[in-house]
Write a protein that holds these residues in place. Structure first.
Motif, PDB file in Angstrom:
ATOM      1  N   LEU A  27     104.941 -31.794  -4.126  1.00  0.00           N
ATOM      2  CA  LEU A  27     106.322 -32.151  -3.819  1.00  0.00           C
ATOM      3  C   LEU A  27     106.415 -33.285  -2.807  1.00  0.00           C
ATOM      4  O   LEU A  27     107.309 -34.134  -2.890  1.00  0.00           O
ATOM      5  CB  LEU A  27     107.068 -30.921  -3.280  1.00  0.00           C
ATOM      6  N   LEU A  77     105.489 -36.597  -4.487  1.00  0.00           N
ATOM      7  CA  LEU A  77     106.576 -36.922  -5.408  1.00  0.00           C
ATOM      8  C   LEU A  77     107.748 -37.555  -4.667  1.00  0.00           C
ATOM      9  O   LEU A  77     108.294 -38.578  -5.090  1.00  0.00           O
ATOM     10  CB  LEU A  77     107.047 -35.659  -6.133  1.00  0.00           C
ATOM     11  N   LEU A 129     114.222 -29.089  -3.188  1.00  0.00           N
ATOM     12  CA  LEU A 129     112.769 -28.938  -3.058  1.00  0.00           C
ATOM     13  C   LEU A 129     112.400 -28.008  -1.907  1.00  0.00           C
ATOM     14  O   LEU A 129     111.404 -27.278  -1.979  1.00  0.00           O
ATOM     15  CB  LEU A 129     112.109 -30.310  -2.853  1.00  0.00           C
ATOM     16  N   THR A 147     103.573 -26.606  -1.524  1.00  0.00           N
ATOM     17  CA  THR A 147     104.154 -27.840  -2.057  1.00  0.00           C
ATOM     18  C   THR A 147     103.393 -28.321  -3.291  1.00  0.00           C
ATOM     19  O   THR A 147     103.825 -29.260  -3.940  1.00  0.00           O
ATOM     20  CB  THR A 147     104.139 -28.957  -0.997  1.00  0.00           C
ATOM     21  N   LEU A 201     102.299 -28.355  -7.057  1.00  0.00           N
ATOM     22  CA  LEU A 201     103.014 -27.935  -8.263  1.00  0.00           C
ATOM     23  C   LEU A 201     102.316 -26.796  -8.988  1.00  0.00           C
ATOM     24  O   LEU A 201     102.969 -25.875  -9.497  1.00  0.00           O
ATOM     25  CB  LEU A 201     103.179 -29.125  -9.212  1.00  0.00           C
ATOM     26  N   VAL A 212     117.873 -30.168  -7.787  1.00  0.00           N
ATOM     27  CA  VAL A 212     116.885 -31.113  -8.310  1.00  0.00           C
ATOM     28  C   VAL A 212     117.501 -31.935  -9.432  1.00  0.00           C
ATOM     29  O   VAL A 212     117.311 -33.159  -9.520  1.00  0.00           O
ATOM     30  CB  VAL A 212     115.634 -30.363  -8.804  1.00  0.00           C
ATOM     31  N   LEU A 259     110.029 -38.012 -13.281  1.00  0.00           N
ATOM     32  CA  LEU A 259     110.282 -37.028 -12.235  1.00  0.00           C
ATOM     33  C   LEU A 259     110.895 -35.756 -12.808  1.00  0.00           C
ATOM     34  O   LEU A 259     110.497 -34.637 -12.454  1.00  0.00           O
ATOM     35  CB  LEU A 259     111.209 -37.634 -11.174  1.00  0.00           C
ATOM     36  N   ARG A 280     108.148 -33.836 -14.824  1.00  0.00           N
ATOM     37  CA  ARG A 280     107.153 -33.243 -13.931  1.00  0.00           C
ATOM     38  C   ARG A 280     107.683 -31.966 -13.280  1.00  0.00           C
ATOM     39  O   ARG A 280     107.020 -30.929 -13.289  1.00  0.00           O
ATOM     40  CB  ARG A 280     106.759 -34.238 -12.835  1.00  0.00           C
ATOM     41  N   LEU A 281     108.866 -32.051 -12.707  1.00  0.00           N
ATOM     42  CA  LEU A 281     109.412 -30.901 -11.981  1.00  0.00           C
ATOM     43  C   LEU A 281     109.863 -29.794 -12.931  1.00  0.00           C
ATOM     44  O   LEU A 281     109.548 -28.618 -12.720  1.00  0.00           O
ATOM     45  CB  LEU A 281     110.578 -31.354 -11.104  1.00  0.00           C
ATOM     46  N   SER A 299     106.706 -28.411 -15.005  1.00  0.00           N
ATOM     47  CA  SER A 299     105.659 -27.828 -14.168  1.00  0.00           C
ATOM     48  C   SER A 299     106.125 -26.569 -13.452  1.00  0.00           C
ATOM     49  O   SER A 299     105.349 -25.654 -13.227  1.00  0.00           O
ATOM     50  CB  SER A 299     105.176 -28.851 -13.124  1.00  0.00           C
ATOM     51  N   ILE A 300     107.407 -26.533 -13.102  1.00  0.00           N
ATOM     52  CA  ILE A 300     107.908 -25.431 -12.277  1.00  0.00           C
ATOM     53  C   ILE A 300     108.840 -24.515 -13.058  1.00  0.00           C
ATOM     54  O   ILE A 300     108.566 -23.328 -13.254  1.00  0.00           O
ATOM     55  CB  ILE A 300     108.627 -25.985 -11.025  1.00  0.00           C
TER      56      ILE A 300
END
Length: 502
Positions: A134, A137, A183, A193, A195, A221, A264, A267-268, A271-272
């Protein structure tokens, strides 16, 4: 961290970033001590050379296995490689476009700063693609954002440029603060932090107790990312900033910055939030959020294309067009279909050529007529037929006419939408309808070029070397990838090895 530990890292995997960073640092010093009478275009050519070196360094590792360095904060995986290709190509074309800008564009006094600030913005975007933490990023996002703020206001003596930079800074600062707040929720709930560690922590059954907090984090986000990609309801800044900023800067924001925003988001989100449990029947927060993402995509397409119809300023029209295209890409993301990555990557890839080509022609016409009004294109075919035909190719591709790359890109997105489970029929239908609506303003420019009397201000348009190369490359790519998209998709499949990269 001792010296022996540092030597163990595979630093060659960061070679493209090191090259861009070194070039930006060196060129900033060169610009400082170079006599004022020396043409700053030499700095532009050196910056272009550094991008070429970075591209060569990236090509050396395209087929290398996934590598993680700096304690899993920097990933060089297939996902990062494929999007870095987009960022490097887009920035290189913007540099070529800018080298041909005349004094009237307002860049002459700060031309050197423009070139190395473009490199720092590129560096931030490249870090976003490889960040697995994070903190990195957010640092990459802010490096891209701060450089973009300065670039937008580079015409310091132009009131419109000052206004655009002020709006961009204020709105961008608010969006970054909201993103950072979201975040912080993720960090607080996961205790990390990184991922991968966040995904592991939030995918446990215990995280079901924090479903509402995670929903708030996802919303924050999404707000931050929606600003970066200029989607509804956070698109208000784009038309004013594009109009006030120098044309190469507007082109950079439309292509490279937008691509970084989608990186972005992917990825977020993937991944999360794709592993975060929810209280819905689907089981994950991201799938539950599909309805909201679909609404945002639909509104973005509708607002962007409808308001573009009313624009007389071509740069503002392209800004609203860019908003509409962000909606198209959001359709691909919303479906979460098996070929989602390929559809997003290919659309961003061909979007580089058709958009930068249109901005380059606009720049040359504007320099000749001193106007960005649509009437300045009147009779362009009779004065400079090559430019008129090139602009027609870009507009047809943006409109999604068969035989162009834009048609293939839209077709891939629609295929994902209609054949996803469940099929997003409403979303796909809205995309088709808004695409038809876009014909009105795209064809409006073509009518001016081919069927209107010659504008009194329009003499034969000068075509400098840099912009000429950009136009030729973009025309060839737009037609080639429209007739044979396999080359681009082969590059994608060669480097992107599957969802495990994330």
């Amino acid at each position: 961290m001792d010296w022996e530990t540092l030597k163990l890292f595979q630093w060659e995997m960061m070679a493209p970033e090191f090259i861009i960073f070194g070039a930006a640092a060196i060129l900033s010093v060169v610009d400082l001590f170079l006599p004022k009478k020396v043409n700053r275009n030499i700095i532009g050519w050196l910056a272009l050379g550094s991008i070429a070196l970075a591209f060569v360094a990236l090509a050396q590792v395209l087929q290398a296995p996934t590598v993680s360095i700096l304690f899993d904060t920097f990933y060089l995986d297939g996902f990062a490689k494929t999007f870095k290709v987009l960022l490097l190509i887009g920035t290189a074309l913007v540099l070529l476009m800018a080298i041909g800008v005349k004094k009237e564009e307002g860049l002459e006094e700060y031309r050197g700063e423009f070139y190395y600030l473009l490199l720092t913005a590129l560096l931030g975007a490249m870090f976003i693609t490889s960040s697995a933490d994070l903190i990195t990023l957010f640092v990459g996002l802010e490096l891209l954002s701060i450089s973009s703020y300065i670039l937008a206001g580079l015409k310091k003596k132009d009131k419109r440029s000052n206004e655009s930079a002020m709006k961009y800074v204020i709105n961008g600062g608010i969006a970054s603060a909201i993103l950072l707040f979201g975040l912080s929720y993720i960090y607080g709930l996961s205790g990390s932090t990184n991922l991968a560690e966040i995904r592991l922590a939030l995918s446990s059954p215990m995280s079901e107790n924090y479903t509402y907090l995670l929903g708030i984090a996802f919303f924050m986000v999404l707000v931050g990312v929606a600003f970066k990609i200029a989607s509804v309801p956070f698109q208000m800044w784009a038309p004013d900033v594009y109009q006030g900023a120098p044309t190469p800067v507007a082109a950079f924001l439309s292509v490279v910055s937008k691509a970084a925003g989608f990186v972005l988001l992917i990825r977020l989100a993937l991944s999360i939030f794709s592993a975060t449990p929810s209280e819905g029947e689907t089981g994950t927060l991201l799938i539950d959020a599909q309805v909201y993402l679909g609404v945002i995509a639909a509104l973005t397409m509708i607002v962007g294309n409808l308001i573009a119809i009313r624009q007389r300023n071509v740069k503002r029209m392209l800004a609203y067009s860019s908003i509409g295209h962000a909606g198209y890409i959001l359709v691909a993301f919303t479906t979460l279909a098996p070929f989602m990555y390929e559809a997003i990557w290919f659309y961003l890839f061909i979007y580089i050529f058709m958009t930068l080509g249109a901005f380059t022609v606009l720049q040359m016409v504007t320099e000749t007529t001193k106007s960005e009004d649509i009437s300045s294109f009147a009779g362009l075919y009779k004065k400079t037929p090559v430019l008129a035909v090139a602009m027609a190719v870009f507009l047809l591709s943006l409109a999604g006419i068969p035989g162009t790359a834009g048609f293939i890109g839209k077709l891939q997105i629609l295929t994902n939408a209609f054949f996803a489970h469940p099929g997003h029929i409403i979303l796909g239908t809205i995309m088709i309808l808004t695409t038809v609506i876009s014909y009105i303003y795209y064809f409006g420019v073509m009518i001016q070029m081919f069927f209107r009397p010659v504008d009194s201000k329009l003499s034969s348009v000068a075509v400098p070397t840099g912009p000429a190369v950009v136009v030729v490359v973009c025309v060839v790519a737009t037609i080639w990838f429209g007739l044979d998209p396999s080359l681009a998709t082969d590059i994608f499949h060669m480097t992107f090895t599957g969802f495990m990269d994330l």
